[in-house]
Scaffold this motif. Structure first.
Motif, short mmCIF file in Angstrom:
data_model
loop_
_atom_site.label_atom_id
_atom_site.label_comp_id
_atom_site.label_asym_id
_atom_site.label_seq_id
_atom_site.Cartn_x
_atom_site.Cartn_y
_atom_site.Cartn_z
N TRP A 84 0.62 67.51 -67.87
CA TRP A 84 -0.33 67.76 -66.97
C TRP A 84 -0.27 69.00 -65.89
CZ3 TRP A 84 -4.71 64.49 -68.31
CH2 TRP A 84 -4.36 63.72 -68.92
N ARG A 85 -1.36 69.92 -66.12
CA ARG A 85 -0.97 71.02 -64.77
C ARG A 85 -1.63 70.44 -64.48
NH1 ARG A 85 -3.96 74.36 -68.97
NH2 ARG A 85 -4.74 74.99 -67.22
N LEU A 86 -1.10 70.67 -62.75
CA LEU A 86 -2.50 70.01 -61.39
C LEU A 86 -3.65 70.60 -61.65
CD1 LEU A 86 -1.33 68.37 -59.44
CD2 LEU A 86 -1.45 70.88 -58.42
N GLU A 87 -4.81 71.80 -61.69
CA GLU A 87 -5.64 71.97 -62.01
C GLU A 87 -6.41 71.32 -62.72
OE1 GLU A 87 -4.01 75.36 -64.15
OE2 GLU A 87 -3.25 74.50 -61.89
N ARG A 88 -5.68 70.64 -64.27
CA ARG A 88 -6.68 70.01 -64.70
C ARG A 88 -6.95 68.29 -65.15
NH1 ARG A 88 -6.40 70.91 -70.14
NH2 ARG A 88 -7.43 69.86 -70.74
N LEU A 89 -6.61 68.31 -64.04
CA LEU A 89 -6.01 66.97 -63.08
C LEU A 89 -7.51 66.50 -62.44
CD1 LEU A 89 -2.62 65.98 -61.24
CD2 LEU A 89 -3.30 65.63 -63.58
N GLY A 90 -7.69 65.60 -62.32
CA GLY A 90 -9.51 64.91 -61.85
C GLY A 90 -8.97 65.34 -60.21
N ALA A 91 -10.67 65.48 -59.51
CA ALA A 91 -10.08 65.89 -58.31
C ALA A 91 -9.27 65.04 -57.04
CB ALA A 91 -11.22 66.38 -57.81
N ILE A 92 -9.28 63.35 -57.40
CA ILE A 92 -8.65 62.42 -56.72
C ILE A 92 -7.23 62.45 -57.21
CG2 ILE A 92 -8.68 59.66 -56.82
CD1 ILE A 92 -10.86 60.81 -54.63
N GLU A 93 -7.17 62.52 -58.14
CA GLU A 93 -5.59 61.86 -58.71
C GLU A 93 -4.47 63.60 -58.46
OE1 GLU A 93 -8.51 62.00 -60.50
OE2 GLU A 93 -8.38 59.82 -61.89
N ARG A 94 -5.54 64.63 -57.91
CA ARG A 94 -4.40 65.40 -57.68
C ARG A 94 -4.35 65.98 -55.93
NH1 ARG A 94 -7.47 69.44 -60.11
NH2 ARG A 94 -9.12 69.49 -58.88
N THR A 95 -5.88 65.46 -54.96
CA THR A 95 -5.22 64.99 -54.07
C THR A 95 -4.70 63.59 -53.64
OG1 THR A 95 -8.21 66.02 -53.22
CG2 THR A 95 -6.89 64.46 -51.95
N VAL A 96 -4.64 62.63 -54.07
CA VAL A 96 -3.37 61.65 -53.87
C VAL A 96 -2.00 62.15 -53.53
CG1 VAL A 96 -3.07 59.87 -54.42
CG2 VAL A 96 -5.30 60.07 -54.33
N LEU A 97 -1.97 63.09 -54.73
CA LEU A 97 -0.82 63.68 -55.24
C LEU A 97 -0.45 64.30 -54.18
CD1 LEU A 97 -1.19 64.40 -59.26
CD2 LEU A 97 0.27 62.31 -57.63
N ARG A 98 -1.32 65.25 -53.83
CA ARG A 98 -1.05 66.36 -52.63
C ARG A 98 -0.56 65.79 -51.32
NH1 ARG A 98 -5.83 71.06 -54.21
NH2 ARG A 98 -4.29 72.09 -54.91
#
Length: 140
Positions: free
Chosen positions: A76-90
């Motif tokens: 999964w490229r980070l920019e392809r994730l949903g904003a919530i998932e990307r934000t929680v991961l960050r």
């Protein structure tokens, strides 16, 4: 925020709100977005202080955090994730980097946030990625 929730958990949710707003707005600086979001929500000083640690970690090391996350989200490229998932991961990656919270607590809290703001599927995904990142960073 749920009544009776621990200060640290509330602060993580505040950091999530700021990081999410920054992610979806794009062009504005994270510090400005965080201040604006927290002012709009009348976030208290102690929550701001704790949430600020996570936000500052992302400001100072965001590119490195995204690179580290990219290394463990191989399919999964980070920019392809949903904003919530990307934000929680960050948020979780920033907290792991700080090294002040036990990794198992960081994982638990990230899963809880993903469940609350995303879905059960988001929570499972976040659990796997944050666990893999903690192991890669030598924290587990």
């Amino acid at each position: 925020m749920p009544k009776g929730e621990r200060l640290e958990s509330r602060a993580r949710a505040r950091a999530l709100q700021a990081l999410y707003a920054w992610d979806v707005r794009g062009a504005e600086g994270l510090e400005l977005v965080a201040t604006r979001v927290w002012d709009d929500l009348a976030v208290g000083p102690e929550e701001r202080r704790l949430a600020g640690f996570i936000v500052r970690e992302m400001i100072q090391h965001g590119e490195e955090i995204d690179r580290e996350l990219g290394d463990v989200t191989t399919n999964w490229r980070l920019e392809r994730l949903g904003a919530i998932e990307r934000t929680v991961l960050r948020l979780a990656a920033a907290e792991l980097r700080r090294g002040e919270t036990p990794p198992k607590v960081v994982i638990q809290e990230a899963v809880r946030l993903a469940e609350r703001y995303g879905s059960e599927q988001s929570a499972r995904f976040v659990n796997g990625v944050v666990d893999a990142l903690a192991r890669r960073l030598g924290r587990l």
